[in-house]
Design a protein around this motif. Structure first.
Motif, short mmCIF file in Angstrom:
data_model
loop_
_atom_site.label_atom_id
_atom_site.label_comp_id
_atom_site.label_asym_id
_atom_site.label_seq_id
_atom_site.Cartn_x
_atom_site.Cartn_y
_atom_site.Cartn_z
N LYS A 100 61.62 -43.24 82.88
CA LYS A 100 62.88 -43.61 82.22
C LYS A 100 62.59 -44.24 80.86
N ALA A 101 63.60 -44.24 80.01
CA ALA A 101 63.49 -44.86 78.70
C ALA A 101 64.87 -44.97 78.09
N ILE A 102 64.99 -45.86 77.11
CA ILE A 102 66.18 -45.94 76.26
C ILE A 102 65.74 -45.56 74.85
N LEU A 103 66.32 -44.48 74.35
CA LEU A 103 66.00 -43.99 73.01
C LEU A 103 67.02 -44.54 72.03
N ILE A 104 66.54 -45.30 71.04
CA ILE A 104 67.41 -45.87 70.02
C ILE A 104 67.35 -44.97 68.78
N GLU A 105 68.50 -44.51 68.32
CA GLU A 105 68.54 -43.68 67.11
C GLU A 105 68.52 -44.58 65.87
N ALA A 106 67.44 -45.31 65.75
CA ALA A 106 67.21 -46.20 64.61
C ALA A 106 65.77 -46.65 64.65
N SER A 107 65.22 -46.96 63.50
CA SER A 107 63.88 -47.52 63.45
C SER A 107 63.96 -49.01 63.74
N TYR A 108 62.80 -49.60 64.01
CA TYR A 108 62.78 -51.05 64.24
C TYR A 108 63.20 -51.79 62.97
N ALA A 140 61.06 -55.95 79.47
CA ALA A 140 60.21 -56.81 80.29
C ALA A 140 60.74 -56.97 81.71
N LYS A 141 62.05 -57.14 81.86
CA LYS A 141 62.63 -57.38 83.19
C LYS A 141 62.70 -56.12 84.04
N TYR A 142 63.17 -55.02 83.43
CA TYR A 142 63.42 -53.81 84.20
C TYR A 142 62.31 -52.76 84.07
N GLY A 143 61.36 -52.98 83.18
CA GLY A 143 60.30 -51.99 83.00
C GLY A 143 60.78 -50.71 82.36
N ILE A 144 61.81 -50.81 81.52
CA ILE A 144 62.38 -49.64 80.84
C ILE A 144 61.84 -49.60 79.42
N PRO A 145 61.04 -48.61 79.05
CA PRO A 145 60.55 -48.52 77.68
C PRO A 145 61.70 -48.36 76.68
N ILE A 146 61.63 -49.09 75.57
CA ILE A 146 62.59 -48.95 74.48
C ILE A 146 61.91 -48.15 73.38
N ILE A 147 62.46 -46.98 73.05
CA ILE A 147 61.87 -46.10 72.04
C ILE A 147 62.70 -46.19 70.77
N TYR A 148 62.14 -46.76 69.72
CA TYR A 148 62.79 -46.78 68.42
C TYR A 148 62.41 -45.49 67.70
N SER A 149 63.40 -44.69 67.33
CA SER A 149 63.11 -43.39 66.71
C SER A 149 63.55 -43.40 65.25
N ALA A 150 64.72 -42.87 64.94
CA ALA A 150 65.20 -42.79 63.56
C ALA A 150 66.70 -42.58 63.56
N SER A 151 67.36 -43.04 62.51
CA SER A 151 68.79 -42.77 62.38
C SER A 151 69.04 -41.33 61.97
N ASN A 152 68.00 -40.65 61.50
CA ASN A 152 68.11 -39.22 61.21
C ASN A 152 68.18 -38.45 62.52
N ARG A 153 69.24 -37.70 62.71
CA ARG A 153 69.47 -37.03 63.98
C ARG A 153 68.36 -36.05 64.36
N ALA A 154 67.85 -35.30 63.37
CA ALA A 154 66.81 -34.32 63.67
C ALA A 154 65.56 -34.98 64.22
N LEU A 155 65.17 -36.12 63.65
CA LEU A 155 64.00 -36.84 64.14
C LEU A 155 64.23 -37.42 65.53
N ALA A 156 65.42 -37.98 65.74
CA ALA A 156 65.74 -38.54 67.05
C ALA A 156 65.76 -37.45 68.13
N GLU A 157 66.30 -36.28 67.78
CA GLU A 157 66.34 -35.18 68.74
C GLU A 157 64.94 -34.67 69.04
N GLU A 158 64.09 -34.61 68.03
CA GLU A 158 62.70 -34.21 68.26
C GLU A 158 62.01 -35.19 69.20
N ARG A 159 62.25 -36.47 68.98
CA ARG A 159 61.64 -37.50 69.84
C ARG A 159 62.10 -37.34 71.28
#
Length: 210
Positions: free
Chosen positions: A126-134, A163-182
């Protein structure tokens, strides 16, 4: 329609370019994930995943530009998250959030978001993909007047969720193409490793792959 990767993205602090200078983004690979056993390629025998897309996704990824990784998509109601894999619905789950979404989830819809995280934690992959960079998520938010919307509070909550749930947070990009590739890369790799494991072939693409 194929994405146009001939765009430039901003460069944050710490990069080799001068701050504010743009940099070219290279297009994604068009090759399959190469799988070998005993030195022989078995890539052709490994299926490509069919991605399940939650019906509540308003502007879903189509993955049309990533047919080397993804076989196609099927729209259906998912109990948790926005994307999963056909045949591995109970194993793989990917939640997708734009910058606006994640700020709203952390603040206005916090209880519902945390309930979703509790369900997401039950998945093996599992993971949460953020459509934004850090860098973007740590910058002041111009799209909300909510005084609670401080970047440190948002990233602190995301760190605590990881930390609590063990769910990786993936910071990708606000650019849709890059986020979709990720997202495509993440889904295809988790599927391939899980499929190989299910077939008794081990969690490895080829000797020395990592």
């Amino acid at each position: 329609m194929a994405h146009d990767y001939a765009y430039l993205v901003g460069v944050g602090q710490g990069m080799t370019q001068r701050q504010g200078d743009p940099m070219q983004v290279v297009p994604p690979t068009k090759s399959r994930l190469i799988v070998k056993r005993a030195g022989r390629a078995i890539t052709a025998s490994v299926p490509k995943p069919v991605v399940l897309v939650d019906t509540r996704e308003q502007t879903p990824f189509t993955f049309e530009s990533f047919d080397n990784w993804i076989a196609g998509t099927v729209s259906m109601a998912l109990p948790t998250a926005d994307y999963s894999i056909q045949g591995m619905e109970s194993l793989i789950a990917l939640e997708r959030k734009t910058l606006n979404d994640v700020v709203g989830s952390v603040l206005q819809n916090r209880e519902r978001f945390l309930r979703m995280c509790e369900r997401l934690a039950d998945y093996k992959h599992k993971a949460i993909l953020i459509e934004a960079s850090y860098t973007e998520i740590k910058s002041p938010y111009r799209f909300t007047s909510d005084v609670r919307a401080h970047p440190n509070g948002v990233v602190g909550t995301l760190d605590a969720i990881e930390a609590k749930y063990g769910i990786p947070i993936i910071y990708s990009a606000s650019n849709r193409a890059l986020a979709e590739e990720r997202a495509a890369s993440w889904l295809s790799k988790h599927f391939t490793y899980a499929w190989l494991e299910q077939q008794g072939l081990g969690r490895v693409l080829q000797d020395g792959d990592l």
